[in-house]
Design an enzyme around this catalytic site. Structure first.
Site, PDB file in Angstrom:
ATOM      1  N   PHE A 114       3.563  -1.788   3.600  1.00  0.00           N
ATOM      2  CA  PHE A 114       2.935  -0.480   3.762  1.00  0.00           C
ATOM      3  C   PHE A 114       3.999   0.601   3.637  1.00  0.00           C
ATOM      4  O   PHE A 114       4.907   0.670   4.465  1.00  0.00           O
ATOM      5  CB  PHE A 114       2.245  -0.400   5.130  1.00  0.00           C
ATOM      6  CG  PHE A 114       1.153  -1.411   5.290  1.00  0.00           C
ATOM      7  CD1 PHE A 114      -0.161  -1.065   5.076  1.00  0.00           C
ATOM      8  CD2 PHE A 114       1.462  -2.728   5.620  1.00  0.00           C
ATOM      9  CE1 PHE A 114      -1.166  -2.007   5.205  1.00  0.00           C
ATOM     10  CE2 PHE A 114       0.462  -3.678   5.752  1.00  0.00           C
ATOM     11  CZ  PHE A 114      -0.855  -3.325   5.538  1.00  0.00           C
ATOM     12  N   LYS A 115       3.878   1.412   2.607  1.00  0.00           N
ATOM     13  CA  LYS A 115       4.779   2.548   2.435  1.00  0.00           C
ATOM     14  C   LYS A 115       4.056   3.784   2.958  1.00  0.00           C
ATOM     15  O   LYS A 115       3.164   4.324   2.306  1.00  0.00           O
ATOM     16  CB  LYS A 115       5.172   2.726   0.966  1.00  0.00           C
ATOM     17  CG  LYS A 115       6.135   3.886   0.728  1.00  0.00           C
ATOM     18  CD  LYS A 115       6.362   4.109  -0.765  1.00  0.00           C
ATOM     19  CE  LYS A 115       7.319   5.276  -0.999  1.00  0.00           C
ATOM     20  NZ  LYS A 115       7.463   5.603  -2.445  1.00  0.00           N
ATOM     21  N   ILE A 116       4.450   4.222   4.143  1.00  0.00           N
ATOM     22  CA  ILE A 116       3.772   5.338   4.810  1.00  0.00           C
ATOM     23  C   ILE A 116       4.602   6.601   4.607  1.00  0.00           C
ATOM     24  O   ILE A 116       5.705   6.726   5.131  1.00  0.00           O
ATOM     25  CB  ILE A 116       3.589   5.053   6.311  1.00  0.00           C
ATOM     26  CG1 ILE A 116       2.900   3.697   6.523  1.00  0.00           C
ATOM     27  CG2 ILE A 116       2.821   6.179   6.968  1.00  0.00           C
ATOM     28  CD1 ILE A 116       1.514   3.590   5.931  1.00  0.00           C
ATOM     29  N   ASP A 139       0.726   4.908   0.895  1.00  0.00           N
ATOM     30  CA  ASP A 139      -0.062   5.932   1.593  1.00  0.00           C
ATOM     31  C   ASP A 139       0.629   7.271   1.365  1.00  0.00           C
ATOM     32  O   ASP A 139       1.447   7.718   2.173  1.00  0.00           O
ATOM     33  CB  ASP A 139      -0.136   5.582   3.073  1.00  0.00           C
ATOM     34  CG  ASP A 139      -0.998   6.547   3.870  1.00  0.00           C
ATOM     35  OD1 ASP A 139      -1.639   7.418   3.258  1.00  0.00           O
ATOM     36  OD2 ASP A 139      -1.011   6.437   5.112  1.00  0.00           O
ATOM     37  N   VAL A 175       0.853  -1.186   0.000  1.00  0.00           N
ATOM     38  CA  VAL A 175       0.000   0.000   0.000  1.00  0.00           C
ATOM     39  C   VAL A 175       0.889   1.236   0.000  1.00  0.00           C
ATOM     40  O   VAL A 175       1.794   1.349   0.829  1.00  0.00           O
ATOM     41  CB  VAL A 175      -0.897   0.049   1.252  1.00  0.00           C
ATOM     42  CG1 VAL A 175      -1.747   1.314   1.235  1.00  0.00           C
ATOM     43  CG2 VAL A 175      -1.764  -1.181   1.347  1.00  0.00           C
TER      44      VAL A 175
END
Length: 302
Positions: A163-165, A137, A135
């Site tokens: 998850f790439k935040i 973000d 994902v």
């Protein structure tokens, strides 16, 4: 697969006439592998995905996966507003041997944004393809991805693993995501050229997705921090931070290409209209900040 380390975005090189520089693309990939990266992401925002045609996407996906040939894992970005297009891109990437796909939530412009349910449904549809998903973000989408939604997707969509935040206050979101998601959060990463790297690692990030400018210098910072060598990580980060800040605040995706031209990796740092070229003074300061660091990119092709 262990999801940790540095997985930079490969820039897309163009010739001065705006056509794809396919030999240059191979050199970009080889340079990145020589920089000691743990993985490579293609067709992302820093690859200028929004300036590349569908036919060019297919050409680049095939070329990159064939040329890397398993030397490191490859993430293929597949973001699109239409779910059938995202699913088709995921199948294409999987069939060609991609290891992971990355996608933002569905959006198109400022006003067409997927709801939480639509976002869930799109990721679930890609999950049926059977390839790990990251994902992204990112503020670019303008779609809010609250932690409860991300945790729900991580627990209920088997292939949703990373998850790439890179939203504002990324460290706080990473910390909460890891605490609430537990083992379902297999690969918490940050982005934004590592401008918040130390805080994000301290919050529990296991990896970072930077540009391809200086991954040989940022990778050791991540490894030092994860190994518990905090002071070494702090010292390494303090050394590269002026260049990282200049990239993040002044240059964007044009920085890696400028450095690669300077080091003989590619021949042109052309960006397609409406993206303007770097101002000569901005480019000159970038080189002024990079040279004392002696990154591989500045000498790879010389």
């Amino acid at each position: 697969m262990t999801y940790s380390g540095i997985w930079p975005v490969a820039p897309t090189p163009f010739n001065d006439d705006g056509t794809l520089d396919l030999p240059g693309m191979k050199r970009v990939l080889d340079c990145m592998i020589d920089q000691g990266v743990d993985g490579i992401c293609i067709l992302a925002n820093f690859s200028e995905q929004f300036l590349i045609s569908d036919a060019e996407r297919e050409t680049l996906t095939r070329l990159c996966l064939e040329h890397v040939s398993g030397r490191v894992p490859v993430i293929v970005t597949i973001s699109a507003y239409a779910t059938p297009i995202v699913v088709e891109r995921a199948r294409f990437a999987k069939d060609l041997g991609a290891d992971i796909v990355m996608m933002m939530p569905p959006y198109h412009g400022a006003l067409m944004k997927g709801t939480a349910q639509q976002t869930y449904e799109q990721f679930a549809a890609v999950g049926e393809v059977g390839i790990p998903i990251m994902v992204q973000d990112a503020p670019l989408s303008g779609v809010d991805l609250p932690v409860p939604l991300l945790v729900k997707m991580a627990r209920e969509i088997e292939m949703l693993k990373l998850f790439k935040i890179e939203c504002p206050q990324a460290a706080a979101k990473l910390r909460t995501l890891i605490a609430e998601g537990g083992d379902a959060i297999e690969g918490p990463f940050d982005g934004e050229e590592a401008i918040t790297l130390l805080a994000d690692l301290d919050a529990g990030a296991t990896g970072t997705m930077t540009s391809a400018m200086i991954p040989d210098l940022i990778g050791p910072i991540v490894r030092d921090f994860l190994a518990g060598n905090r002071q070494a990580a702090f010292d390494g980060y303090a050394r590269v931070l002026p260049a990282v800040n200049h990239e993040n605040r002044q240059c964007g995706f044009r920085s890696a290409k400028a450095a690669m031209v300077e080091g003989g990796v590619i021949r042109s740092d052309f960006c397609r209209h409406p993206i303007p070229p770097l101002h000569p003074d901005t480019r000159a300061m970038l080189m002024e900040l990079l040279r004392p660091l002696d990154p591989l990119v500045l000498r790879w092709g010389k």
